[in-house]
Design an enzyme around this catalytic site. Structure first.
Site, PDB file in Angstrom:
ATOM      1  N   ILE A 177       0.911  -1.144   0.000  1.00  0.00           N
ATOM      2  CA  ILE A 177       0.000   0.000   0.000  1.00  0.00           C
ATOM      3  C   ILE A 177       0.951   1.195   0.000  1.00  0.00           C
ATOM      4  O   ILE A 177       1.531   1.541   1.025  1.00  0.00           O
ATOM      5  CB  ILE A 177      -0.942   0.007   1.217  1.00  0.00           C
ATOM      6  N   PRO A 178       1.170   1.779  -1.170  1.00  0.00           N
ATOM      7  CA  PRO A 178       2.334   2.661  -1.385  1.00  0.00           C
ATOM      8  C   PRO A 178       2.223   4.074  -0.812  1.00  0.00           C
ATOM      9  O   PRO A 178       2.149   5.060  -1.539  1.00  0.00           O
ATOM     10  CB  PRO A 178       2.456   2.679  -2.906  1.00  0.00           C
ATOM     11  N   CYS A 179       2.275   4.176   0.509  1.00  0.00           N
ATOM     12  CA  CYS A 179       2.217   5.485   1.141  1.00  0.00           C
ATOM     13  C   CYS A 179       3.460   6.327   0.834  1.00  0.00           C
ATOM     14  O   CYS A 179       3.429   7.549   0.956  1.00  0.00           O
ATOM     15  CB  CYS A 179       2.004   5.352   2.641  1.00  0.00           C
ATOM     16  N   HIS A 180       4.536   5.679   0.383  1.00  0.00           N
ATOM     17  CA  HIS A 180       5.747   6.423   0.021  1.00  0.00           C
ATOM     18  C   HIS A 180       5.517   7.279  -1.229  1.00  0.00           C
ATOM     19  O   HIS A 180       6.299   8.174  -1.513  1.00  0.00           O
ATOM     20  CB  HIS A 180       6.921   5.474  -0.190  1.00  0.00           C
ATOM     21  N   ARG A 181       4.438   7.023  -1.962  1.00  0.00           N
ATOM     22  CA  ARG A 181       4.120   7.788  -3.175  1.00  0.00           C
ATOM     23  C   ARG A 181       3.321   9.052  -2.881  1.00  0.00           C
ATOM     24  O   ARG A 181       2.865   9.717  -3.802  1.00  0.00           O
ATOM     25  CB  ARG A 181       3.358   6.907  -4.161  1.00  0.00           C
TER      26      ARG A 181
END
Length: 158
Positions: free
Chosen positions: A126-130
Site C-alpha cells: 500500500i504505497p504510502c511512500h508515493r
C-alpha cells in the site's frame, strides 16, 4: 491469530504479518507505529510469506511486479478509504495529501489524510511512500524520510 516472518530488504529488516490468508502488515523495524512482536507467532513457512518475499525481491530490483495475494489492513473506515486510494496510485507516480483529501471530500483536510497515511500498516504494497506534500515536497514517512527517498528512487520518481 497472526503469524510473522522477517525480510531483509536493501533498506533494512522488515516484519511481515499475515492471518494465514492475507497480508495484514509490513513494517520496517524501528519505524513509527511498529507493532508488538508479542502479538504474533513466528512462522516462516507460510506460502503467502514466500509470495510476498518474492514480490519484495522483484520490487527492490526496480521491477513493477503484480501480486495475487490478498491484503487485509486493519483500520477505521476513514483509514481504509485513504489506504484504498493509496493502493490506486500507479507505480512511478505520486499524489499529494491534498489531492487525496479532495478525492474523499471537498472539506477534507490534508492533515487528516496525513494521519491515516502515517498509520498505513502495509508498507510498500500500500504505497504510502508515493504521497508527497504540497508542491511535491518530500514530507513524512513512518519509516523515515531516508527510506521514502530510496523507495522513490527505486521507482525513478526522483
Amino acid at each position: 491469530m497472526y503469524f510473522s516472518t522477517d525480510y531483509d530488504s536493501p533498506l533494512g529488516k522488515m516484519l511481515i504479518v499475515s492471518d494465514g490468508e492475507a497480508i495484514c502488515g509490513i513494517w520496517f523495524y524501528g519505524q513509527k507505529h511498529f507493532p508488538s512482536l508479542e502479538d504474533f507467532i513466528e512462522k516462516d513457512d507460510l506460502l503467502i510469506f514466500d509470495n510476498v518475499k518474492k514480490w519484495l525481491d522483484s520490487y527492490f530490483k526496480g521491477e513493477n511486479p503484480e501480486f495475487d495475494f490478498k491484503l487485509k489492513p486493519d483500520g477505521s473506515q476513514f483509514r481504509l478509504k485513504v489506504w484504498n486510494i493509496l493502493s490506486e496510485i500507479p507505480y512511478g507516480e505520486t499524489l499529494t495529501y491534498g489531492e487525496i483529501a479532495r478525492k474523499i471530500s471537498p472539506e477534507m483536510s490534508a492533515q487528516a489524510v496525513g494521519g491515516a497515511v502515517g498509520h498505513n500498516p502495509i508498507s510498500i504494497l500500500i504505497p504510502c511512500h508515493r504521497v508527497l506534500g504540497s508542491n511535491g515536497k518530500l514530507t513524512g514517512y513512518a519509516a523515515g524520510l531516508d527510506k521514502k527517498i530510496e523507495l522513490l528512487k527505486i521507482e525513478k520518481i526522483i
